[in-house]
Design a protein around this motif. Structure first.
Motif, mmCIF file in Angstrom:
data_model
loop_
_atom_site.group_PDB
_atom_site.id
_atom_site.type_symbol
_atom_site.label_atom_id
_atom_site.label_comp_id
_atom_site.label_asym_id
_atom_site.label_seq_id
_atom_site.Cartn_x
_atom_site.Cartn_y
_atom_site.Cartn_z
ATOM 1 N N ASN A 339 58.368 -25.032 -8.027
ATOM 2 C CA ASN A 339 58.682 -26.179 -7.179
ATOM 3 C C ASN A 339 58.983 -27.454 -7.947
ATOM 4 N N GLY A 340 58.411 -27.601 -9.146
ATOM 5 C CA GLY A 340 58.686 -28.804 -9.930
ATOM 6 C C GLY A 340 58.267 -30.076 -9.219
ATOM 7 N N ALA A 341 57.036 -30.108 -8.729
ATOM 8 C CA ALA A 341 56.561 -31.303 -8.023
ATOM 9 C C ALA A 341 56.449 -32.485 -8.977
ATOM 10 N N TYR A 342 55.701 -32.297 -10.043
ATOM 11 C CA TYR A 342 55.673 -33.342 -11.074
ATOM 12 C C TYR A 342 56.986 -33.379 -11.837
ATOM 13 N N ASP A 343 57.533 -32.211 -12.110
ATOM 14 C CA ASP A 343 58.713 -32.071 -12.979
ATOM 15 C C ASP A 343 59.919 -31.581 -12.161
ATOM 16 N N ASN A 344 60.717 -32.423 -11.511
ATOM 17 C CA ASN A 344 60.634 -33.860 -11.606
ATOM 18 C C ASN A 344 60.889 -34.479 -10.237
ATOM 19 N N ALA A 345 60.264 -33.843 -9.214
ATOM 20 C CA ALA A 345 60.345 -34.457 -7.885
ATOM 21 C C ALA A 345 59.772 -35.871 -7.919
ATOM 22 N N THR A 346 58.755 -36.088 -8.752
ATOM 23 C CA THR A 346 58.180 -37.429 -8.866
ATOM 24 C C THR A 346 59.189 -38.428 -9.425
ATOM 25 N N GLY A 347 59.983 -37.999 -10.411
ATOM 26 C CA GLY A 347 60.944 -38.907 -11.019
ATOM 27 C C GLY A 347 62.059 -39.304 -10.075
ATOM 28 N N VAL A 348 62.622 -38.316 -9.364
ATOM 29 C CA VAL A 348 63.691 -38.621 -8.409
ATOM 30 C C VAL A 348 63.149 -39.482 -7.274
ATOM 31 N N SER A 349 61.953 -39.159 -6.798
ATOM 32 C CA SER A 349 61.332 -39.974 -5.750
ATOM 33 C C SER A 349 61.141 -41.410 -6.231
ATOM 34 N N SER A 350 60.822 -41.560 -7.503
ATOM 35 C CA SER A 350 60.636 -42.897 -8.073
ATOM 36 C C SER A 350 61.919 -43.712 -8.024
ATOM 37 N N ILE A 351 63.042 -43.124 -8.440
ATOM 38 C CA ILE A 351 64.270 -43.928 -8.440
ATOM 39 C C ILE A 351 64.757 -44.194 -7.021
ATOM 40 N N LEU A 352 64.405 -43.325 -6.064
ATOM 41 C CA LEU A 352 64.744 -43.623 -4.674
ATOM 42 C C LEU A 352 63.983 -44.861 -4.193
ATOM 43 N N GLU A 353 62.716 -44.949 -4.562
ATOM 44 C CA GLU A 353 61.931 -46.110 -4.138
ATOM 45 C C GLU A 353 62.280 -47.360 -4.943
ATOM 46 N N ILE A 354 62.672 -47.176 -6.188
ATOM 47 C CA ILE A 354 63.167 -48.310 -6.965
ATOM 48 C C ILE A 354 64.465 -48.836 -6.343
ATOM 49 N N ALA A 355 65.335 -47.922 -5.920
ATOM 50 C CA ALA A 355 66.578 -48.332 -5.262
ATOM 51 C C ALA A 355 66.269 -49.104 -3.981
ATOM 52 N N ARG A 356 65.295 -48.632 -3.206
ATOM 53 C CA ARG A 356 64.906 -49.346 -1.993
ATOM 54 C C ARG A 356 64.443 -50.773 -2.325
ATOM 55 N N ALA A 357 63.652 -50.894 -3.383
ATOM 56 C CA ALA A 357 63.149 -52.213 -3.760
ATOM 57 C C ALA A 357 64.292 -53.160 -4.114
ATOM 58 N N TYR A 358 65.311 -52.649 -4.809
ATOM 59 C CA TYR A 358 66.448 -53.509 -5.149
ATOM 60 C C TYR A 358 67.178 -53.980 -3.904
ATOM 61 N N THR A 359 67.294 -53.115 -2.916
ATOM 62 C CA THR A 359 68.001 -53.527 -1.698
ATOM 63 C C THR A 359 67.208 -54.543 -0.890
ATOM 64 N N GLU A 360 65.912 -54.665 -1.163
ATOM 65 C CA GLU A 360 65.070 -55.613 -0.438
ATOM 66 C C GLU A 360 64.804 -56.896 -1.223
ATOM 67 N N CYS A 361 65.479 -57.061 -2.346
ATOM 68 C CA CYS A 361 65.354 -58.305 -3.101
ATOM 69 C C CYS A 361 66.007 -59.450 -2.318
ATOM 70 N N ALA A 362 65.448 -60.637 -2.459
ATOM 71 C CA ALA A 362 66.021 -61.797 -1.778
ATOM 72 C C ALA A 362 67.448 -62.062 -2.249
ATOM 73 N N LYS A 363 67.706 -61.731 -3.508
ATOM 74 C CA LYS A 363 69.047 -61.875 -4.056
ATOM 75 C C LYS A 363 69.328 -60.694 -4.963
ATOM 76 N N ARG A 364 70.525 -60.180 -4.864
ATOM 77 C CA ARG A 364 70.891 -59.059 -5.725
ATOM 78 C C ARG A 364 70.821 -59.469 -7.197
ATOM 79 N N PRO A 365 70.457 -58.530 -8.091
ATOM 80 C CA PRO A 365 70.421 -58.867 -9.521
ATOM 81 C C PRO A 365 71.806 -59.208 -10.046
ATOM 82 N N ARG A 366 71.848 -59.871 -11.157
ATOM 83 C CA ARG A 366 73.130 -60.315 -11.719
ATOM 84 C C ARG A 366 73.982 -59.131 -12.176
#
Length: 547
Positions: A339-366
């Motif tokens: 199943n690869g839960a740690y390797d690497n479902a965790t990593g892909v899940s991380s960048i999905l949540e990082i992407a969500r955080a960027y979309t919720e920034c008050a201003k987009r990064p430069r």
């Protein structure tokens, strides 16, 4: 009047601060990365329905579709091929036909056949259905030639037309960065070709057996391998000069050295003592291999958040994580799905949540942010290597890669190891981001594992892109937990097995801290005036920095 004006200014400043209109430092968006969301992604990606997400399988395609739809609902733009989220990769798929392989040692006393699986395994050939080689076997240490370190395992040896036997890893006396680089199987194969060898036999020591059980090697050897194909249809990093490759376990290696001037145990100790010298082994070897060759395709999934600065938006920070795992293998304890839960479902899940955080920034990064879920990592960093060679944005515009691979949450983690921090100006930024999130920063506790070149950040490094990967350290906030022993046990018994599933323990709060740190690292790089640089005199900077 002056008092009233001052009162107005102070009141307005407080209003701005309380309403979130102050200069956005990313911390508000970072705080929205939540354990429940991380867990939900991992539970889906590691479900049995996805059948282990093997490269070029139905399960992987389902995982890719999930990632693509997540990117879409976040409002990210496609950054793949032809205006889509996908970058399809053409592959040569190769499978070893084990029953038609042979490895025979020959000396004056006759032939001494080795047994497939018991003594050796062979990786498939990516161009020829049948290959063979018959030649003398010469021990050539680690197979490393490093002029800048005045080191050459081939010194005094004539291996033209011969088969070389090589230890895994690289000299322990090397600096950590050089050891990681020269450990690469690709570097060793290139060097063997340069010295005229026609075959390579890799030797596993007792230490190798401790780190990775032979039964795991056998199970993975039964799976197909993949190499991406170039526009001419040729598999990448294929060297036709090498007719045959094989790996011997400790018992097989001992048999290979049976007639030589040193036993395999003695040679293994000499390697630890930095006293290696190559020599002919006194055996001629006759090897045959049969491979099944097929064509396949599997995509990277790529999305972009466009930057806000008119000039800097043409530069990209990459967040990468491999989406693939091993798929279906021989069962372990009755379970065939890796199943690869740690390797690497965790990593892909991380960048999905990082992407969500960027979309919720008050201003987009430069700068613009590129998110890539990669295929074929388990097959030798294939997806990232293909992207690095055929990027969907200008190669020179990629300024940094932050790779997320298998952050271990098997206990409440107190520290992180930032792979690559010492190589570039990203290091201090990442270290500060970790501390901001309550994580201590520790040096790599196992440099002999050369982890820095074993995941997708290395494909970017080879193109001159400063890169890091934030991994779990060995310290726990729970004093009853021996973190080092827990990780060691996990790597030996769970890693690359069907037991890496969602039924393990996950300390999601720990994971969120590390994800937030990776987000904050990229956010600060994206808003900096200058792009990251290699540190003066850095090994990787000198080796690849001008590409």
């Amino acid at each position: 009047m002056t008092v009233k004006l001052l009162y107005f200014i102070l009141s307005f400043s407080l209003l701005i601060s309380s309403s979130g209109l102050q200069a956005d430092d990313g911390t508000d968006a970072m705080a929205k990365i939540l354990p429940a969301r991380l867990a939900s992604h991992v539970k889906f990606l590691a479900d049995d329905l996805l059948e282990g997400r093997g490269t070029a399988t139905r399960g992987y395609d389902l995982a890719a579709l999930y990632v693509m739809t997540e990117f879409q609902q976040l409002g990210l733009k496609p950054a793949g091929k032809n205006g889509t989220f996908y970058q399809p990769i053409p592959f040569r798929k190769a499978t070893t036909i084990r029953e038609n392989c042979s490895f025979i040692l020959i000396d004056k006393e006759g032939e001494h056949p080795l047994e497939y699986g018991k003594d050796y395994v062979m990786a498939a050939d990516y161009s020829r259905p049948q290959t063979s080689a018959s030649a003398e076997v010469v021990f050539a240490g680690f197979g490393v030639t490093a002029p800048e370190l005045k080191y050459d395992d081939y010194a005094g040896l004539d291996v033209k037309g011969e088969i070389v036997a090589l230890l895994s890893n690289a000299p322990a006396s090397f600096p950590v960065s050089a050891r990681a680089h020269y450990n690469s199987a690709l570097q060793k194969e290139k060097n063997a070709v340069a010295h005229g060898a026609i075959g390579i036999v890799t030797l596993r020591t007792a230490d190798d057996e401790k780190r990775g059980p032979w039964d795991r090697v056998i199970r993975q050897n039964k799976l197909s391998g993949f190499h991406w194909k170039d526009p001419s249809g040729q598999p990448n990093n294929f060297f036709p000069q090498i007719q045959i490759t094989a790996s011997l376990n400790k018992d097989g290696s001992t048999k290979l050295f049976a007639g030589s001037k040193s036993t395999f145990d003695e040679v293994s100790q000499q390697a630890k003592d930095n006293k290696l010298h190559g020599f002919p082994l006194g055996f001629r070897a006759s090897l045959k291999k049969e491979s099944k060759l097929e064509e396949a395709e599997s995509p990277n999934v790529i999305a972009v958040l466009e930057g806000s600065d008119p000039a800097l938006k043409n530069e990209y920070i990459v967040y990468s994580a491999h989406l693939d795992h091993l798929g279906i293998s021989d069962p372990v304890n009755g379970d065939p799905i890796n199943n690869g839960a740690y390797d690497n479902a965790t990593g892909v899940s991380s960048i999905l949540e990082i992407a969500r955080a960027y979309t919720e920034c008050a201003k987009r990064p430069r700068r613009s942010i590129l998110f890539i879920a990669l295929t074929g990592e388990e097959k030798g960093l294939q997806g990232s290597d293909y992207f690095a060679n055929y990027p969907t944005v200008p190669q020179k515009s990629i300024v940094a890669d932050i790779n997320v691979d298998m952050f271990m949450m098997i206990f409440p983690v107190a520290d992180v190891v930032i792979m690559g921090a010492e190589h570039s100006s990203i290091g201090p930024i990442a270290e500060e981001a970790a501390r901001t999130n309550g994580l201590k920063v520790s040096p790599d506790p196992t440099p002999e594992e050369v982890r820095f070149v074993r995941s997708d950040q290395y494909s970017f490094i080879k193109k001159g892109v400063p890169s890091i990967a934030m991994t779990a350290g060995q310290q726990s906030t729970d004093p009853s937990v021996n973190g080092a022993e827990a990780i060691k046990q996990w790597l030996r018994t769970i890693y690359h097995s069907p037991q890496d599933d969602i039924n393990q323990h996950f300390d999601w709060e720990t994971g969120v801290k590390a994800i937030r740190a990776s987000f904050l690292t990229g956010y600060r790089i994206a808003n900096a005036d200058q792009r990251p640089t290699w540190n003066p005199g850095d090994f990787f900077g000198k080796e690849f920095g001008n590409k």
